[in-house]
Design a protein around this motif. Structure first.
Motif, PDB file in Angstrom:
ATOM      1  N   LEU A  83     -24.072  60.281  27.789  1.00 50.54           N
ATOM      2  CA  LEU A  83     -25.117  59.397  28.302  1.00 50.54           C
ATOM      3  C   LEU A  83     -25.932  60.078  29.395  1.00 50.54           C
ATOM      4  O   LEU A  83     -25.433  60.933  30.127  1.00 50.54           O
ATOM      5  N   VAL A  84     -27.179  59.651  29.516  1.00 49.69           N
ATOM      6  CA  VAL A  84     -27.947  59.823  30.747  1.00 49.69           C
ATOM      7  C   VAL A  84     -28.272  58.402  31.198  1.00 49.69           C
ATOM      8  O   VAL A  84     -28.553  57.531  30.368  1.00 49.69           O
ATOM      9  N   VAL A  85     -28.183  58.156  32.502  1.00 46.77           N
ATOM     10  CA  VAL A  85     -28.520  56.834  33.041  1.00 46.77           C
ATOM     11  C   VAL A  85     -29.743  56.993  33.932  1.00 46.77           C
ATOM     12  O   VAL A  85     -29.872  58.002  34.644  1.00 46.77           O
ATOM     13  N   VAL A 126     -26.630  43.208  39.179  1.00 42.93           N
ATOM     14  CA  VAL A 126     -27.535  43.393  38.040  1.00 42.93           C
ATOM     15  C   VAL A 126     -27.319  44.757  37.395  1.00 42.93           C
ATOM     16  O   VAL A 126     -27.127  44.852  36.179  1.00 42.93           O
ATOM     17  N   VAL A 127     -27.338  45.812  38.194  1.00 49.60           N
ATOM     18  CA  VAL A 127     -27.216  47.143  37.589  1.00 49.60           C
ATOM     19  C   VAL A 127     -25.816  47.365  37.007  1.00 49.60           C
ATOM     20  O   VAL A 127     -25.668  48.028  35.977  1.00 49.60           O
ATOM     21  N   SER A 128     -24.804  46.796  37.648  1.00 43.69           N
ATOM     22  CA  SER A 128     -23.442  46.935  37.106  1.00 43.69           C
ATOM     23  C   SER A 128     -23.333  46.219  35.767  1.00 43.69           C
ATOM     24  O   SER A 128     -22.756  46.751  34.810  1.00 43.69           O
ATOM     25  N   ARG A 129     -23.888  45.009  35.710  1.00 37.43           N
ATOM     26  CA  ARG A 129     -23.847  44.256  34.444  1.00 37.43           C
ATOM     27  C   ARG A 129     -24.575  45.020  33.341  1.00 37.43           C
ATOM     28  O   ARG A 129     -24.082  45.149  32.217  1.00 37.43           O
ATOM     29  N   GLN A 130     -25.756  45.562  33.667  1.00 30.52           N
ATOM     30  CA  GLN A 130     -26.538  46.279  32.650  1.00 30.52           C
ATOM     31  C   GLN A 130     -25.801  47.519  32.152  1.00 30.52           C
ATOM     32  O   GLN A 130     -25.783  47.797  30.949  1.00 30.52           O
ATOM     33  N   LEU A 131     -25.170  48.256  33.057  1.00 29.02           N
ATOM     34  CA  LEU A 131     -24.467  49.472  32.639  1.00 29.02           C
ATOM     35  C   LEU A 131     -23.143  49.119  31.940  1.00 29.02           C
ATOM     36  O   LEU A 131     -22.806  49.706  30.900  1.00 29.02           O
ATOM     37  N   ASP A 132     -22.424  48.153  32.468  1.00 32.03           N
ATOM     38  CA  ASP A 132     -21.147  47.779  31.859  1.00 32.03           C
ATOM     39  C   ASP A 132     -21.327  47.274  30.426  1.00 32.03           C
ATOM     40  O   ASP A 132     -20.442  47.455  29.583  1.00 32.03           O
ATOM     41  N   CYS A 169     -31.722  52.818  30.740  1.00 32.27           N
ATOM     42  CA  CYS A 169     -32.401  52.361  31.956  1.00 32.27           C
ATOM     43  C   CYS A 169     -31.793  51.066  32.481  1.00 32.27           C
ATOM     44  O   CYS A 169     -31.542  50.125  31.714  1.00 32.27           O
ATOM     45  N   VAL A 170     -31.586  51.041  33.791  1.00 31.59           N
ATOM     46  CA  VAL A 170     -31.118  49.834  34.471  1.00 31.59           C
ATOM     47  C   VAL A 170     -31.960  49.660  35.724  1.00 31.59           C
ATOM     48  O   VAL A 170     -32.562  50.608  36.223  1.00 31.59           O
ATOM     49  N   GLY A 171     -32.010  48.449  36.242  1.00 29.73           N
ATOM     50  CA  GLY A 171     -32.746  48.243  37.488  1.00 29.73           C
ATOM     51  C   GLY A 171     -33.013  46.775  37.740  1.00 29.73           C
ATOM     52  O   GLY A 171     -33.102  45.982  36.808  1.00 29.73           O
ATOM     53  N   GLU A 172     -33.127  46.452  39.022  1.00 30.62           N
ATOM     54  CA  GLU A 172     -33.306  45.055  39.431  1.00 30.62           C
ATOM     55  C   GLU A 172     -34.781  44.747  39.695  1.00 30.62           C
ATOM     56  O   GLU A 172     -35.560  45.633  40.015  1.00 30.62           O
ATOM     57  N   THR A 173     -35.139  43.476  39.573  1.00 26.67           N
ATOM     58  CA  THR A 173     -36.482  43.032  39.947  1.00 26.67           C
ATOM     59  C   THR A 173     -36.531  42.847  41.465  1.00 26.67           C
ATOM     60  O   THR A 173     -35.486  42.854  42.141  1.00 26.67           O
ATOM     61  N   LEU A 174     -37.730  42.634  41.970  1.00 32.27           N
ATOM     62  CA  LEU A 174     -37.872  42.406  43.411  1.00 32.27           C
ATOM     63  C   LEU A 174     -37.113  41.139  43.828  1.00 32.27           C
ATOM     64  O   LEU A 174     -36.415  41.123  44.846  1.00 32.27           O
ATOM     65  N   THR A 212     -28.565  44.083  22.967  1.00 28.52           N
ATOM     66  CA  THR A 212     -29.458  44.904  22.135  1.00 28.52           C
ATOM     67  C   THR A 212     -29.492  46.340  22.650  1.00 28.52           C
ATOM     68  O   THR A 212     -29.467  47.303  21.872  1.00 28.52           O
ATOM     69  N   VAL A 213     -29.564  46.468  23.964  1.00 35.68           N
ATOM     70  CA  VAL A 213     -29.574  47.809  24.566  1.00 35.68           C
ATOM     71  C   VAL A 213     -28.302  48.558  24.149  1.00 35.68           C
ATOM     72  O   VAL A 213     -28.356  49.733  23.758  1.00 35.68           O
ATOM     73  N   ALA A 214     -27.174  47.879  24.188  1.00 35.80           N
ATOM     74  CA  ALA A 214     -25.906  48.518  23.806  1.00 35.80           C
ATOM     75  C   ALA A 214     -25.924  48.953  22.340  1.00 35.80           C
ATOM     76  O   ALA A 214     -25.462  50.054  21.993  1.00 35.80           O
ATOM     77  N   LEU A 215     -26.472  48.115  21.468  1.00 34.36           N
ATOM     78  CA  LEU A 215     -26.561  48.488  20.050  1.00 34.36           C
ATOM     79  C   LEU A 215     -27.438  49.730  19.872  1.00 34.36           C
ATOM     80  O   LEU A 215     -27.136  50.630  19.073  1.00 34.36           O
TER      81      LEU A 215
END
Ligand code: PGA
Length: 249
Positions: A161-163, A141-147, A125-130, A107-110
């Motif tokens: 883009l801005v990340v 996690v962040v690589s998967r979200q950005l990729d 926006c990307v980021g991991e939980t605690l 959805t984020v990609a769309l």
């Protein structure tokens, strides 16, 4: 050379009277800053921002948008509507959208594609939980979200883009990643961007977000791959937001 971007994320805060004071304070205090500045506000206040900020160097934008162009999508706001109010930026995939509204990577990609097609600058926006950090999964996690985003856009779009790296455990908690912790993740994100588009990837602004405040902004922004901030709580007070802007340059 990447220009520093300080973007405010007002989240679901504000009212017309308070916004007017905040925007007037920003206009008055911004001076001749070389820093790029934008505020991302609740959709009902885009018109107010357009009216207040049009003749200034401060940009404005939204915090989300629809994947759809138009039609029977009750409650949604399209990219064309944001464009209609002269938005410069739109935050996409904030962790509060991912966790509270079930937004997944697809959805984020769309949404990023919808923003790019309308000429808006997505702040992805990307980021991991605690729990993910403690399990040693931050990089994955962040690589998967950005990729997930990079896999759906043309190489020529990478430079648009801005990340934003926003560790979930640092958002609104007062806990900030140390500059070294943040830089390590920003370097991973830079590597992903550059793998897709070498020249453009090196030029993408990568923001840090998560309890960035006047007293920690300078040391975070001094890191080589931290090109700005996405500011929540501290963006609601003109003095604090201005202090971060002035710490940035
Ligand atoms: P915070 O929020 O600065 O209040 O931690 C940042 C964000 O969620 O974008």
């Amino acid at each position: 050379m990447r220009r520093t971007l300080i973007a405010g994320n007002w989240k679901m805060n504000g009212n017309q009277a308070a916004n007017a004071l905040l925007l007037a304070g920003l206009k008055e205090g911004i001076g001749a800053s070389v820093v790029q500045v934008a505020v991302c506000v609740p959709a009902p206040y885009l018109f107010q921002c357009q009216a207040a900020l049009s003749a200034t160097a401060i940009g404005w934008g939204a915090q989300d948008l629809s994947v759809h162009a138009a039609g029977a999508y009750t409650g949604e706001v399209s990219a064309a509507m944001l464009q209609d109010f002269d938005c410069s930026h739109v935050i996409i995939g904030h962790s509060e959208r991912r966790s509270n509204h079930g937004e997944d990577d697809a959805t984020v990609a769309l949404k990023v594609n919808a923003a790019l097609a309308a000429g808006l600058t997505p702040i992805v926006c990307v980021g991991e939980t605690l729990a993910q950090r403690e399990a040693g999964q931050t990089q994955d996690v962040v690589s998967r979200q950005l990729d997930a985003v990079l896999g759906t856009i043309a190489v020529e779009m990478v430079g648009r883009l801005v990340v934003a790296y926003e560790p979930v455990w640092a958002i609104g908690t007062g806990k900030t990643a140390t500059p070294e912790m943040a830089q390590a993740v920003h370097a991973i994100l830079r590597e992903r961007l550059s793998a897709k588009a070498p020249a453009a990837g090196a030029a993408v602004q990568i923001l840090y977000g998560g309890s960035m405040k006047p007293d920690n902004a300078r040391e975070l922004l001094a890191m080589p791959d931290i090109d700005g901030g996405l500011i929540g709580g501290a963006a609601l007070k003109a003095a604090d937001f201005l202090a971060i802007i002035h710490a940035a340059g």
